[in-house]
Design a protein around this motif. Structure first.
Motif, PDB file in Angstrom:
ATOM      1  N   GLN A  33      29.388  38.580  42.589  1.00  0.00           N
ATOM      2  CA  GLN A  33      28.214  37.818  43.016  1.00  0.00           C
ATOM      3  C   GLN A  33      28.614  36.409  43.473  1.00  0.00           C
ATOM      4  O   GLN A  33      28.117  35.911  44.483  1.00  0.00           O
ATOM      5  CB  GLN A  33      27.200  37.738  41.873  1.00  0.00           C
ATOM      6  CG  GLN A  33      25.866  37.125  42.270  1.00  0.00           C
ATOM      7  CD  GLN A  33      24.876  37.156  41.100  1.00  0.00           C
ATOM      8  OE1 GLN A  33      25.255  37.341  39.949  1.00  0.00           O
ATOM      9  NE2 GLN A  33      23.607  36.981  41.408  1.00  0.00           N
ATOM     10  N   ARG A  34      29.545  35.794  42.721  1.00  0.00           N
ATOM     11  CA  ARG A  34      29.985  34.441  43.074  1.00  0.00           C
ATOM     12  C   ARG A  34      30.727  34.427  44.418  1.00  0.00           C
ATOM     13  O   ARG A  34      30.489  33.567  45.267  1.00  0.00           O
ATOM     14  CB  ARG A  34      30.892  33.893  41.969  1.00  0.00           C
ATOM     15  CG  ARG A  34      31.324  32.451  42.204  1.00  0.00           C
ATOM     16  CD  ARG A  34      32.172  31.920  41.075  1.00  0.00           C
ATOM     17  NE  ARG A  34      33.510  32.520  41.039  1.00  0.00           N
ATOM     18  CZ  ARG A  34      33.910  33.413  40.155  1.00  0.00           C
ATOM     19  NH1 ARG A  34      33.087  33.838  39.199  1.00  0.00           N
ATOM     20  NH2 ARG A  34      35.140  33.900  40.196  1.00  0.00           N
ATOM     21  N   ARG A  48      29.646  39.513  37.933  1.00  0.00           N
ATOM     22  CA  ARG A  48      29.432  38.080  38.122  1.00  0.00           C
ATOM     23  C   ARG A  48      30.426  37.496  39.120  1.00  0.00           C
ATOM     24  O   ARG A  48      30.067  36.660  39.952  1.00  0.00           O
ATOM     25  CB  ARG A  48      29.557  37.355  36.779  1.00  0.00           C
ATOM     26  CG  ARG A  48      28.404  37.646  35.813  1.00  0.00           C
ATOM     27  CD  ARG A  48      28.525  36.802  34.561  1.00  0.00           C
ATOM     28  NE  ARG A  48      27.405  37.054  33.650  1.00  0.00           N
ATOM     29  CZ  ARG A  48      27.276  36.459  32.471  1.00  0.00           C
ATOM     30  NH1 ARG A  48      28.208  35.593  32.055  1.00  0.00           N
ATOM     31  NH2 ARG A  48      26.232  36.736  31.699  1.00  0.00           N
TER      32      ARG A  48
END
Length: 475
Positions: free
Chosen positions: A389-390, A386
């Motif tokens: 991805q950010r 995550r």
């Protein structure tokens, strides 16, 4: 005994075998070409060994087969030739005589004498290179494998034909080649070979820095450089070659707070970048992007570890390493730029992006902006999907803003609309510090959005700045 199929070997090499028969010489393909033939890898550099005098034979090859760029090393009983094969293309041949070697402990230059096939194969660096393929018509295509090279190719194993400590003591550059072959071929080193490299690592100092650098850059150009880099580190070779890199290893703990292992993070960054770029000096930039973290590392109670200024200090270390490694100086400024700027896009990816901040990045990175963004993406090594991805989404936003600003004010041209020569001619000034100050103020005004990217606007600004400077001086 394995026998190569006729179609596996270019016809031009069989013609060399026929010439060897006419000269009464046993003739073999040896070394890397045989290894790559077995592994079905492309190879255009060919070593041909004869049992006997190689120089007259090499001259016969050049004369009868249309060889070109003939180079003779009579002292080493070696000749180099280029030959064209209608189907297989151009080959670079090295014609050598079988030899045996002995070494002075203070030098890696061998004392050579005429030897047998067995003598020659035993002096090779690794068993996978100690293979010979017969070119004479009788027994043509038969493979001589005295040290289980075929089995080691199947097992993807690097091992020396003789005692590894003696092999590496004789020629310490072979330790660099071990790391290079490991990452080029994705092979592992056997335990005795690794132990010998660790024991003999300090002997790499007798090898010329140019030869060491040549092998090191081949490691950096491999599909997964970290394989070779980790071998260099674990055996102590990295400490001998580039100590500034080796000291990046380890995690220091204070009050229960540690920082990540910078060296292994760096190895991961290099591999990440290698998946997306073959540019050698961009890979080197990835290797050095955090080079100054050990010398800028500080611990602050309450806030933990910091590395303030590591980009600026890193630029100086890059120069020192380039000189020590005797690398060409031409790409050094590019590597320094990547090291200096590698953190610049990161704050932009977190905050609301202003046009002036993007202009500043575009101007400072110039034509290397795409490479810089590739390096920044490779620098993301988190194991949290995550988080990755950010961060990547934020980088996408930065690149979109770069495209928008570049299209809007033509900064994508990467040049100021007015040059230093223009300023000198317009103001009738000699070349010097004053021209540089005026030009810098004009560039900053464009980057900060105070004036548009326009030649006339820039000329007007230059004129106004000069008047202001003259008035202050006269006041």
């Amino acid at each position: 005994m394995l026998k190569a199929k006729h179609d596996d070997i270019p016809e031009i090499l069989y013609r060399i075998g026929d010439l060897a028969d006419q000269a009464g010489l046993p003739c073999y393909l040896v070394g890397g070409y045989v290894r790559d033939l077995i592994m079905q890898r492309p190879c255009t550099d060919i070593d041909i060994m004869v049992i006997g005098e190689p120089v007259p034979f090499a001259k016969a090859i050049a004369e009868q087969l249309g060889g070109r760029n003939f180079v003779l090393f009579e002292r080493f009983r070696t000749a180099q030739i280029e030959l064209d094969d209608p189907e297989a293309g151009t080959f670079k041949l090295e014609i050598v005589g079988a030899r045996k070697e002995s070494y002075n402990p203070e030098s890696r230059k061998p004392i050579t004498s005429i030897g047998t096939l067995e003598d020659d194969l035993s002096r090779r660096d690794f068993t996978i290179n100690a293979l010979a393929l017969r070119l004479n018509r009788e027994q043509r295509g038969e493979l001589v494998d005295l040290y289980d090279g075929q089995r080691h190719i199947r097992e993807k194993l690097l091992k020396t034909p003789l005692d590894p400590e003696q092999t590496f003591s004789d020629d310490p550059l072979r330790m660099m080649r071990a790391a290079r072959f490991a990452c080029q071929l994705d092979f592992r080193l056997d335990e005795a070979t690794l132990e010998a490299m660790e024991a003999m690592s300090s002997r790499i100092q007798i090898v010329s820095r140019e030869r060491v650098s040549h092998e090191f850059l081949k490691i950096m150009a491999a599909p997964k450089p970290s394989i070779g880099l980790k071998i260099l580190h674990s055996t102590g070779l990295l400490k001998e070659i580039i100590p500034e890199l080796d000291v990046m290893a380890g995690i220091e703990q204070v009050d229960g707070l540690g920082h990540k292992d910078t060296l292994f993070h760096t190895f991961q960054v290099v591999d990440n970048l290698a998946e997306h770029s073959d540019k050698l000096w961009l890979r080197v930039s990835a290797l050095f992007h955090d080079i100054a973290k050990p010398v800028t590392k500080r611990f602050h109670l309450g806030s933990g570890w910091t590395f303030h200024g590591h980009e600026a200090v890193g630029v100086k270390l890059v120069r020192r390493i380039f000189r020590a490694m005797k690398w060409p100086m031409e790409p050094m400024e590019y590597v320094q730029k990547m090291v200096r700027l590698h953190h610049r896009p990161i704050p932009l990816s977190k905050d609301e992006i202003t046009d002036s901040a993007v202009r500043r990045l575009m101007f400072d990175a110039g034509q290397d902006l795409d490479d810089l963004m590739t390096l920044c993406r490779a620098d993301v090594t988190s194991k949290n999907p995550r988080k990755v991805q950010r961060i990547m989404k934020n980088f996408n936003n930065v690149e979109a803003k770069i495209a928008e600003v570049g299209e809007k004010d033509l900064l994508a041209k990467w040049r100021p609309p007015v040059s230093g020569t223009d300023i000198m001619e317009m103001l009738n000034l000699p070349q010097g510090k004053l021209v540089g100050i005026i030009k810098s103020r004009m560039e900053n005004a464009i980057i900060d959005g105070d004036i548009p990217y326009d030649r006339q606007a820039a000329l007007d600004f230059v004129s106004a700045v000069y008047r202001e400077m003259v008035e202050k001086r006269e006041a």
